[in-house]
Design a protein around this motif. Structure first.
Motif, PDB file in Angstrom:
ATOM      1  N   PRO A  13      34.397  48.898  49.405  1.00 57.96           N
ATOM      2  CA  PRO A  13      34.156  50.222  50.006  1.00 57.96           C
ATOM      3  C   PRO A  13      35.445  51.008  50.259  1.00 57.96           C
ATOM      4  O   PRO A  13      35.477  52.233  50.084  1.00 57.96           O
ATOM      5  CB  PRO A  13      33.435  49.886  51.314  1.00 57.96           C
ATOM      6  CG  PRO A  13      32.767  48.579  51.062  1.00 57.96           C
ATOM      7  CD  PRO A  13      33.718  47.831  50.173  1.00 57.96           C
ATOM      8  N   GLN A  14      36.513  50.311  50.644  1.00 57.66           N
ATOM      9  CA  GLN A  14      37.790  51.001  50.876  1.00 57.66           C
ATOM     10  C   GLN A  14      38.317  51.608  49.582  1.00 57.66           C
ATOM     11  O   GLN A  14      38.811  52.743  49.575  1.00 57.66           O
ATOM     12  CB  GLN A  14      38.819  50.030  51.458  1.00 57.66           C
ATOM     13  CG  GLN A  14      38.642  49.737  52.943  1.00 57.66           C
ATOM     14  CD  GLN A  14      39.689  48.750  53.439  1.00 57.66           C
ATOM     15  OE1 GLN A  14      39.884  47.687  52.838  1.00 57.66           O
ATOM     16  NE2 GLN A  14      40.366  49.096  54.521  1.00 57.66           N
ATOM     17  N   ILE A  15      38.225  50.855  48.484  1.00 58.97           N
ATOM     18  CA  ILE A  15      38.704  51.372  47.197  1.00 58.97           C
ATOM     19  C   ILE A  15      37.870  52.568  46.766  1.00 58.97           C
ATOM     20  O   ILE A  15      38.396  53.561  46.226  1.00 58.97           O
ATOM     21  CB  ILE A  15      38.686  50.264  46.129  1.00 58.97           C
ATOM     22  CG1 ILE A  15      39.905  49.371  46.304  1.00 58.97           C
ATOM     23  CG2 ILE A  15      38.681  50.831  44.716  1.00 58.97           C
ATOM     24  CD1 ILE A  15      41.231  50.078  46.035  1.00 58.97           C
ATOM     25  N   HIS A  16      36.584  52.519  46.995  1.00 56.36           N
ATOM     26  CA  HIS A  16      35.743  53.674  46.680  1.00 56.36           C
ATOM     27  C   HIS A  16      36.195  54.897  47.473  1.00 56.36           C
ATOM     28  O   HIS A  16      36.277  56.006  46.929  1.00 56.36           O
ATOM     29  CB  HIS A  16      34.274  53.365  46.979  1.00 56.36           C
ATOM     30  CG  HIS A  16      33.530  52.798  45.816  1.00 56.36           C
ATOM     31  ND1 HIS A  16      32.976  53.585  44.831  1.00 56.36           N
ATOM     32  CD2 HIS A  16      33.271  51.517  45.470  1.00 56.36           C
ATOM     33  CE1 HIS A  16      32.384  52.823  43.936  1.00 56.36           C
ATOM     34  NE2 HIS A  16      32.554  51.565  44.291  1.00 56.36           N
ATOM     35  N   ASP A  17      36.483  54.693  48.754  1.00 60.32           N
ATOM     36  CA  ASP A  17      36.956  55.803  49.590  1.00 60.32           C
ATOM     37  C   ASP A  17      38.283  56.352  49.064  1.00 60.32           C
ATOM     38  O   ASP A  17      38.498  57.574  49.016  1.00 60.32           O
ATOM     39  CB  ASP A  17      37.124  55.340  51.046  1.00 60.32           C
ATOM     40  CG  ASP A  17      35.793  55.125  51.746  1.00 60.32           C
ATOM     41  OD1 ASP A  17      34.778  55.661  51.248  1.00 60.32           O
ATOM     42  OD2 ASP A  17      35.769  54.428  52.772  1.00 60.32           O
ATOM     43  N   VAL A  18      39.192  55.457  48.673  1.00 53.74           N
ATOM     44  CA  VAL A  18      40.490  55.883  48.153  1.00 53.74           C
ATOM     45  C   VAL A  18      40.299  56.711  46.884  1.00 53.74           C
ATOM     46  O   VAL A  18      40.912  57.774  46.716  1.00 53.74           O
ATOM     47  CB  VAL A  18      41.383  54.658  47.860  1.00 53.74           C
ATOM     48  CG1 VAL A  18      42.595  55.069  47.018  1.00 53.74           C
ATOM     49  CG2 VAL A  18      41.844  54.017  49.154  1.00 53.74           C
ATOM     50  N   LEU A  19      39.440  56.255  45.976  1.00 56.63           N
ATOM     51  CA  LEU A  19      39.224  56.969  44.718  1.00 56.63           C
ATOM     52  C   LEU A  19      38.622  58.350  44.962  1.00 56.63           C
ATOM     53  O   LEU A  19      39.006  59.324  44.306  1.00 56.63           O
ATOM     54  CB  LEU A  19      38.324  56.144  43.802  1.00 56.63           C
ATOM     55  CG  LEU A  19      38.949  54.842  43.267  1.00 56.63           C
ATOM     56  CD1 LEU A  19      37.907  53.996  42.557  1.00 56.63           C
ATOM     57  CD2 LEU A  19      40.115  55.142  42.341  1.00 56.63           C
ATOM     58  N   SER A  51      36.383  50.053  35.174  1.00 53.37           N
ATOM     59  CA  SER A  51      35.321  50.705  35.940  1.00 53.37           C
ATOM     60  C   SER A  51      35.079  49.935  37.222  1.00 53.37           C
ATOM     61  O   SER A  51      35.273  48.711  37.282  1.00 53.37           O
ATOM     62  CB  SER A  51      34.020  50.759  35.122  1.00 53.37           C
ATOM     63  OG  SER A  51      34.175  51.577  33.991  1.00 53.37           O
ATOM     64  N   LEU A  52      34.657  50.654  38.252  1.00 58.32           N
ATOM     65  CA  LEU A  52      34.351  50.044  39.547  1.00 58.32           C
ATOM     66  C   LEU A  52      32.867  50.197  39.798  1.00 58.32           C
ATOM     67  O   LEU A  52      32.349  51.316  39.899  1.00 58.32           O
ATOM     68  CB  LEU A  52      35.165  50.722  40.652  1.00 58.32           C
ATOM     69  CG  LEU A  52      34.978  50.171  42.064  1.00 58.32           C
ATOM     70  CD1 LEU A  52      35.419  48.705  42.136  1.00 58.32           C
ATOM     71  CD2 LEU A  52      35.775  51.006  43.075  1.00 58.32           C
ATOM     72  N   VAL A  53      32.167  49.070  39.855  1.00 57.34           N
ATOM     73  CA  VAL A  53      30.729  49.076  40.094  1.00 57.34           C
ATOM     74  C   VAL A  53      30.487  48.659  41.526  1.00 57.34           C
ATOM     75  O   VAL A  53      31.017  47.649  41.991  1.00 57.34           O
ATOM     76  CB  VAL A  53      29.998  48.125  39.122  1.00 57.34           C
ATOM     77  CG1 VAL A  53      28.508  48.083  39.422  1.00 57.34           C
ATOM     78  CG2 VAL A  53      30.238  48.561  37.691  1.00 57.34           C
ATOM     79  N   TYR A  54      29.666  49.462  42.251  1.00 54.47           N
ATOM     80  CA  TYR A  54      29.440  49.176  43.668  1.00 54.47           C
ATOM     81  C   TYR A  54      28.013  49.530  44.021  1.00 54.47           C
ATOM     82  O   TYR A  54      27.573  50.638  43.782  1.00 54.47           O
ATOM     83  CB  TYR A  54      30.429  50.001  44.506  1.00 54.47           C
ATOM     84  CG  TYR A  54      30.245  49.895  46.002  1.00 54.47           C
ATOM     85  CD1 TYR A  54      30.095  48.634  46.604  1.00 54.47           C
ATOM     86  CD2 TYR A  54      30.228  51.027  46.803  1.00 54.47           C
ATOM     87  CE1 TYR A  54      29.943  48.535  47.974  1.00 54.47           C
ATOM     88  CE2 TYR A  54      30.087  50.932  48.182  1.00 54.47           C
ATOM     89  CZ  TYR A  54      29.945  49.682  48.755  1.00 54.47           C
ATOM     90  OH  TYR A  54      29.801  49.590  50.115  1.00 54.47           O
ATOM     91  N   GLU A 100      38.471  44.065  39.501  1.00 49.27           N
ATOM     92  CA  GLU A 100      38.243  42.942  40.389  1.00 49.27           C
ATOM     93  C   GLU A 100      39.136  43.094  41.608  1.00 49.27           C
ATOM     94  O   GLU A 100      40.046  43.938  41.627  1.00 49.27           O
ATOM     95  CB  GLU A 100      38.525  41.630  39.649  1.00 49.27           C
ATOM     96  CG  GLU A 100      37.596  41.423  38.450  1.00 49.27           C
ATOM     97  CD  GLU A 100      37.880  40.147  37.693  1.00 49.27           C
ATOM     98  OE1 GLU A 100      39.002  39.619  37.816  1.00 49.27           O
ATOM     99  OE2 GLU A 100      36.971  39.675  36.984  1.00 49.27           O
ATOM    100  N   GLN A 101      38.904  42.289  42.616  1.00 52.85           N
ATOM    101  CA  GLN A 101      39.631  42.479  43.876  1.00 52.85           C
ATOM    102  C   GLN A 101      41.136  42.353  43.696  1.00 52.85           C
ATOM    103  O   GLN A 101      41.904  43.045  44.365  1.00 52.85           O
ATOM    104  CB  GLN A 101      39.145  41.485  44.929  1.00 52.85           C
ATOM    105  CG  GLN A 101      39.639  41.832  46.335  1.00 52.85           C
ATOM    106  CD  GLN A 101      38.732  41.314  47.411  1.00 52.85           C
ATOM    107  OE1 GLN A 101      38.073  40.318  47.231  1.00 52.85           O
ATOM    108  NE2 GLN A 101      38.710  41.985  48.554  1.00 52.85           N
TER     109      GLN A 101
END
Length: 392
Positions: free
Chosen positions: A354-360, A389-392, A298-299
């Motif tokens: 989206p930023q967290i996805h980029d970081v990962l 898990s990160l769902v996007y 979560e955020q």
């Protein structure tokens, strides 16, 4: 079964309606009406009801979390639910097959006087040894499930179970009859297995979308369609190898399991087998919230993920001898993540998904550039994600 989910989620109501239309029985009434409870003592009603409830729970889980399992497995009848969730059998066909399977079992076990019993507090290997010795002496008894190191089931006639029970108790075990059961998962079911194979030949199957672990050998179903029919037939005459199935999940790197459906029997069996799997169950709306919080980022987790990302990169030894590549693939991206963490931590900026996805993606790329072996990279990325898990 699943009454609270039925009242809250339209997907559950649709699932129950589909099951009712398929089998021409009122699934809502069967599962919720106390006056119908007696019917659930009959396999032809209880088995489709359990499948309906399990599939309904899975559909809520999938809809509310967006997560796709790494693997599914189910205990005995639950293997059909696991296959259905993995896209191997349509829901309609699953209901029809389990209903016909129940009728076959009723028919073939009617005159056997067969039953089952639990054996607890005795090592499963000792139980298998005693049953094997008894069988060699002409006492028809079989191990029908290995649930945990000291929890086993046996199948036989009332007389054979009584004969073997004294030997098991003399060795320190406790034998507990299982009421209203037949001699399942044993050679008593050979005729039923042969008839079931004929039923299965009437249906079409698809390759699983993810691994489905079979009861009888505790291994994933192969891709060959024919193996699906083989496994489901063999399941009737072989023990449920649940303990071995749990061990397979551990070797596959799985760290969390979710039980979908009424009660928490499988959660209990997981706990007595290992402390390396985090277990959750879903049968009520509140359970859905618990699972979301436990398994989904979560955020308010994002800043922690950013901090773990920096720690993972800093703690990973470099095996990249190409310094030019190291600067562009490791040093510069690392500084960008470090700058992002500083801005968010000190300027109270909120990270976006989206930023967290980029970081990962960046962290994964850095660890690869450092020459970290794949299995270790996966392990560290799981830690970066706080084992969520990160769902996007």
């Amino acid at each position: 079964m699943s009454k609270e989910l039925y009242e809250q989620y339209s997907i559950v109501r649709e699932t129950f309606e589909e099951a009712s239309d398929t089998l021409h029985m009122d699934m809502r009434q069967l599962c919720f009406d106390r006056e119908e409870e007696e019917k659930l003592h009959k396999l032809e009603y209880s088995k489709p009801a359990l499948v309906c409830s399990g599939i309904a729970c899975y559909r809520v889980f999938a809809e509310e979390t967006g997560l796709q399992p790494a693997a599914t497995m189910g205990y005995s009848l639950g293997e059909y639910t696991a296959l259905c969730c993995a896209g191997v059998i349509s829901f309609k066909d699953t209901l029809e097959i389990v209903h016909k399977r129940a009728l076959i079992i009723n028919e073939t076990t009617a005159g056997t006087e067969g039953t089952m019993a639990w054996v607890i507090n005795l090592d499963c290997r000792k139980v298998e040894e005693i049953c094997s010795e008894a069988l060699s002496e002409g006492i028809v008894i079989y191990v029908s499930a290995v649930d945990a190191p000291a929890k086993t089931s046996i199948s036989g006639t009332m007389a054979s179970i009584q004969k073997v029970a004294s030997r098991l108790e003399d060795s320190g075990g406790m034998v507990i009859p299982i009421p209203m059961s037949g001699p399942f998962h044993s050679l008593f079911m050979k005729e039923a297995a042969d008839l079931l194979r004929g039923i299965l030949d009437q249906y079409s199957f698809s390759k699983p979308r993810w691994e489905v672990v079979a009861n009888w050998n505790a291994l994933p179903y192969p891709d060959e369609i024919g193996s699906i029919k083989d496994n489901l037939s063999l399941q009737l005459i072989h023990p449920v190898r649940w303990r071995n199935s749990i061990e397979y999940l551990l070797t596959a790197g799985i760290d969390s399991v979710v039980e979908l459906g009424p009660k928490t029997v499988l959660t209990y069996l997981t706990a007595i087998n290992t402390d390396r799997l985090k277990s959750y169950s879903v049968d009520k709306p509140a359970d859905v919230v618990t699972v979301r919080q436990a398994l989904l980022l979560e955020q308010n987790d994002y800043l922690r993920v950013l901090k773990h990302s920096l720690a993972a990169v800093a703690a990973t030894k470099n095996h990249n001898a190409d310094m030019t590549n190291y600067v562009s693939a490791v040093s510069e991206p690392y500084q960008q993540i470090k700058g992002l963490y500083h801005d968010c931590n000190h300027q109270q900026r909120e990270l976006t998904t989206p930023q967290i996805h980029d970081v990962l993606r960046t962290v994964n790329s850095i660890l690869t550039a450092k020459g970290l072996p794949e299995d270790e990279r996966i392990r560290r990325m799981r830690k970066v994600l706080c084992y969520k898990s990160l769902v996007y």
